[in-house]
Scaffold this motif. Structure first.
Motif, PDB file in Angstrom:
ATOM      1  N   LEU A   9      19.011 -18.554 -30.854  1.00  0.00           N
ATOM      2  CA  LEU A   9      19.595 -19.762 -30.815  1.00  0.00           C
ATOM      3  C   LEU A   9      19.017 -20.388 -32.846  1.00  0.00           C
ATOM      4  CD1 LEU A   9      21.247 -21.526 -27.817  1.00  0.00           C
ATOM      5  CD2 LEU A   9      22.436 -21.200 -29.906  1.00  0.00           C
ATOM      6  N   LEU A  10      18.378 -21.147 -32.373  1.00  0.00           N
ATOM      7  CA  LEU A  10      16.733 -21.582 -33.269  1.00  0.00           C
ATOM      8  C   LEU A  10      16.171 -20.771 -34.428  1.00  0.00           C
ATOM      9  CD1 LEU A  10      14.671 -23.539 -30.018  1.00  0.00           C
ATOM     10  CD2 LEU A  10      16.706 -23.962 -32.188  1.00  0.00           C
ATOM     11  N   SER A  11      16.189 -19.724 -34.473  1.00  0.00           N
ATOM     12  CA  SER A  11      15.555 -18.590 -35.772  1.00  0.00           C
ATOM     13  C   SER A  11      16.570 -19.205 -36.568  1.00  0.00           C
ATOM     14  CB  SER A  11      16.170 -17.370 -35.091  1.00  0.00           C
ATOM     15  OG  SER A  11      15.103 -17.034 -34.348  1.00  0.00           O
ATOM     16  N   LYS A  12      16.474 -18.938 -38.496  1.00  0.00           N
ATOM     17  CA  LYS A  12      16.732 -19.156 -39.489  1.00  0.00           C
ATOM     18  C   LYS A  12      16.064 -18.118 -40.262  1.00  0.00           C
ATOM     19  CE  LYS A  12      19.093 -22.894 -38.120  1.00  0.00           C
ATOM     20  NZ  LYS A  12      20.045 -22.984 -38.029  1.00  0.00           N
ATOM     21  N   ASP A  13      17.724 -17.000 -41.065  1.00  0.00           N
ATOM     22  CA  ASP A  13      15.952 -17.137 -42.235  1.00  0.00           C
ATOM     23  C   ASP A  13      16.601 -17.836 -43.325  1.00  0.00           C
ATOM     24  OD1 ASP A  13      18.867 -16.876 -43.543  1.00  0.00           O
ATOM     25  OD2 ASP A  13      19.688 -15.581 -43.416  1.00  0.00           O
ATOM     26  N   GLU A  14      15.432 -16.559 -44.401  1.00  0.00           N
ATOM     27  CA  GLU A  14      15.045 -17.791 -45.719  1.00  0.00           C
ATOM     28  C   GLU A  14      15.941 -18.530 -46.130  1.00  0.00           C
ATOM     29  OE1 GLU A  14      16.513 -13.647 -46.983  1.00  0.00           O
ATOM     30  OE2 GLU A  14      14.799 -13.875 -45.225  1.00  0.00           O
ATOM     31  N   ASN A  15      17.245 -17.966 -46.014  1.00  0.00           N
ATOM     32  CA  ASN A  15      18.588 -18.161 -45.955  1.00  0.00           C
ATOM     33  C   ASN A  15      19.160 -20.080 -45.524  1.00  0.00           C
ATOM     34  OD1 ASN A  15      18.494 -17.340 -48.643  1.00  0.00           O
ATOM     35  ND2 ASN A  15      19.642 -15.939 -47.822  1.00  0.00           N
ATOM     36  N   GLY A  16      18.078 -20.071 -44.559  1.00  0.00           N
ATOM     37  CA  GLY A  16      18.497 -21.207 -42.928  1.00  0.00           C
ATOM     38  C   GLY A  16      19.844 -20.769 -42.402  1.00  0.00           C
ATOM     39  N   GLU A  17      20.130 -19.840 -42.482  1.00  0.00           N
ATOM     40  CA  GLU A  17      21.525 -19.041 -41.794  1.00  0.00           C
ATOM     41  C   GLU A  17      20.826 -18.117 -40.525  1.00  0.00           C
ATOM     42  OE1 GLU A  17      24.318 -19.653 -42.470  1.00  0.00           O
ATOM     43  OE2 GLU A  17      23.642 -20.265 -44.399  1.00  0.00           O
ATOM     44  N   GLY A  18      21.186 -18.786 -39.296  1.00  0.00           N
ATOM     45  CA  GLY A  18      21.009 -18.700 -37.952  1.00  0.00           C
ATOM     46  C   GLY A  18      22.302 -17.460 -37.584  1.00  0.00           C
ATOM     47  N   LEU A  19      21.658 -16.802 -35.902  1.00  0.00           N
ATOM     48  CA  LEU A  19      21.824 -15.394 -35.802  1.00  0.00           C
ATOM     49  C   LEU A  19      23.840 -16.397 -35.449  1.00  0.00           C
ATOM     50  CD1 LEU A  19      19.580 -14.216 -33.595  1.00  0.00           C
ATOM     51  CD2 LEU A  19      20.908 -13.379 -36.083  1.00  0.00           C
ATOM     52  N   THR A  20      24.253 -14.928 -35.552  1.00  0.00           N
ATOM     53  CA  THR A  20      25.996 -15.603 -34.664  1.00  0.00           C
ATOM     54  C   THR A  20      25.600 -15.442 -32.840  1.00  0.00           C
ATOM     55  OG1 THR A  20      27.354 -13.446 -35.023  1.00  0.00           O
ATOM     56  CG2 THR A  20      26.889 -15.057 -36.461  1.00  0.00           C
ATOM     57  N   ASP A  21      26.590 -16.152 -32.409  1.00  0.00           N
ATOM     58  CA  ASP A  21      27.500 -16.096 -30.455  1.00  0.00           C
ATOM     59  C   ASP A  21      27.150 -14.309 -30.304  1.00  0.00           C
ATOM     60  OD1 ASP A  21      26.764 -18.958 -30.610  1.00  0.00           O
ATOM     61  OD2 ASP A  21      28.740 -19.112 -30.017  1.00  0.00           O
ATOM     62  N   GLU A  22      27.626 -13.768 -31.199  1.00  0.00           N
ATOM     63  CA  GLU A  22      27.766 -12.168 -31.085  1.00  0.00           C
ATOM     64  C   GLU A  22      26.701 -11.414 -31.504  1.00  0.00           C
ATOM     65  OE1 GLU A  22      30.423 -10.562 -29.875  1.00  0.00           O
ATOM     66  OE2 GLU A  22      31.894 -12.650 -29.364  1.00  0.00           O
ATOM     67  N   GLU A  23      25.988 -11.461 -32.198  1.00  0.00           N
ATOM     68  CA  GLU A  23      24.567 -11.467 -32.477  1.00  0.00           C
ATOM     69  C   GLU A  23      23.426 -12.388 -31.264  1.00  0.00           C
ATOM     70  OE1 GLU A  23      24.915 -11.007 -37.843  1.00  0.00           O
ATOM     71  OE2 GLU A  23      24.321 -13.353 -36.610  1.00  0.00           O
ATOM     72  N   ILE A  24      23.906 -13.062 -31.064  1.00  0.00           N
ATOM     73  CA  ILE A  24      22.261 -13.788 -29.802  1.00  0.00           C
ATOM     74  C   ILE A  24      23.298 -12.810 -28.266  1.00  0.00           C
ATOM     75  CG2 ILE A  24      21.819 -15.610 -28.619  1.00  0.00           C
ATOM     76  CD1 ILE A  24      22.608 -17.310 -31.313  1.00  0.00           C
ATOM     77  N   LYS A  25      24.391 -12.557 -28.471  1.00  0.00           N
ATOM     78  CA  LYS A  25      24.255 -12.051 -27.310  1.00  0.00           C
ATOM     79  C   LYS A  25      23.998 -10.600 -27.415  1.00  0.00           C
ATOM     80  CE  LYS A  25      28.948 -13.145 -27.426  1.00  0.00           C
ATOM     81  NZ  LYS A  25      30.445 -12.786 -27.189  1.00  0.00           N
ATOM     82  N   ALA A  26      24.393 -10.155 -28.675  1.00  0.00           N
ATOM     83  CA  ALA A  26      24.016  -8.501 -28.457  1.00  0.00           C
ATOM     84  C   ALA A  26      22.319  -8.152 -28.340  1.00  0.00           C
ATOM     85  CB  ALA A  26      24.420  -8.147 -29.597  1.00  0.00           C
TER      86      ALA A  26
END
Length: 356
Positions: free
Chosen positions: A136-153
């Motif tokens: 939930l706290l992870s961010k990419d270089e653009n400051g975007e986090g993972l979606t709920d679907e990506e986290i569930k996967a």
């Protein structure tokens, strides 16, 4: 698990199926570390636990029945419907956890502030930070986090890939130690010399168990939980003999075969932990031992698994003596390496009066 074992032994049940007990224990541990969920699945199976076990069995059954490789037929079959239902249960469980945790983060303020509250000096997370928090706290270089679907996967993958494999590894480790009492006693002596408190083991203690770690690795060589892996060729590959493997092919690599190559492993069927003594292994190829695969796409959970196995072996051998079971053990090749009819081993409690 140790409390359950003591109770069963007191009731006169000396032979225990390692797969049954290790599967529930490793799943219990993963649920705690992944979701901070106290599942109590070692005492009373939950719907979620039953769904995960059912999915593993259904997947193997589908692999072994060729007509079910056709999606149109499989999803209309009774097994296909059971598979969908089990998937729904697992996904709903994960979705609920993710939604609840995201809501908690929103209530506590920004993710940045929450991260600062979780950190020790030096950037290490507190012990109560689990996989869901990190995702939930992870961010990419653009400051975007993972979606709920990506986290569930990600969470579902960690759960599926992480509990059954470790349970298989631990079951076979105890089998090999049961069949080689001299190695088991040496592990026990090493463990007792390191553990300052029999009931707790620290991260620093794990690095002081070289022979126990060698026994774990030798068991992983002989009885690797995963028997094969695949790689996709993104370009043409030239091999020995001037053969060309074309782009787009899938290569299946036999871990079982690699670990029994007599040119690399003399007397490959013999259980010999000294193969992994630093003096004996420093000239060996890094790809001769691949229970967690190798290269940039190796197992993301291998450090977690090795730490878990050291902890379980240390805590178990300090309390119990593991002995051969009442019947011969035969390997059974499924999604992970199992044993036909279970892997029964006998146990003895090590009380203060008979500790060596």
């Amino acid at each position: 698990m140790k409390d359950k074992w003591r109770r069963l032994l007191a009731e006169g049940q000396n032979s225990l199926d390692m797969f049954e007990h290790m599967s529930s224990m490793t799943l219990d541990s993963l649920l705690k570390c992944t979701f901070s969920c106290d599942s109590h699945c070692q005492g009373k199976p939950s719907e979620y636990i039953s769904a995960i076990l059912d999915l593993s069995k259904l997947l193997v059954q589908r692999q072994h029945y060729l007509p079910y490789h056709w999606d149109w037929l499989y999803w209309r079959s009774e097994q296909g419907r059971r598979f969908r239902k089990a998937c729904d249960i697992v996904h709903e469980f994960t979705a609920k956890i993710v939604q609840e945790r995201r809501s908690q983060l929103n209530q506590q303020g920004s993710a940045k502030n929450h991260t600062e509250n979780l950190e020790y000096t030096g950037g290490y997370k507190k012990k109560d930070t689990d996989l869901i928090d990190l995702l939930l706290l992870s961010k990419d270089e653009n400051g975007e986090g993972l979606t709920d679907e990506e986290i569930k996967a990600h969470a579902d993958m960690f759960m599926f890939a992480g509990h059954d494999t470790t349970a298989s590894a631990l079951s076979w480790i105890f089998y090999n130690l049961a069949m080689h009492q001299d190695h088991q006693e040496r592990c026990r002596a090493e463990i007792r010399s390191v553990l300052r408190d029999e009931h707790n083991i620290s991260w620093e203690d794990l690095g002081q168990l070289p022979f126990t770690t060698m026994c774990i690795k030798e068991s992983l060589r002989l009885h690797s939980p995963v028997l094969a892996l695949t790689r996709y060729y993104s370009q043409n590959m030239k091999t020995a003999g001037d053969c060309i493997i074309p782009q787009g092919c899938l290569c299946l690599i036999s871990i079982y075969g690699v670990h029994r190559n007599p040119q690399v492993w003399p007397d490959p069927e013999v259980y010999d932990p000294m193969r992994f003594d630093p003096e004996n292994s420093h000239k060996r190829s890094s790809h001769a031992f691949i229970p967690f695969s190798a290269g940039p796409r190796n197992c993301i959970g291998q450090n977690f698994a090795m730490a878990e196995m050291r902890v379980v072996v240390a805590q178990t051998l300090s309390r119990f003596r593991i002995l051969p079971g009442p019947r011969p053990v035969r390997r059974q090749y499924q999604l992970v390496l199992r044993a036909e009819g279970g892997l029964l081993l006998n146990l003895e409690t090590l009380d203060e009066s008979n500790k060596e």
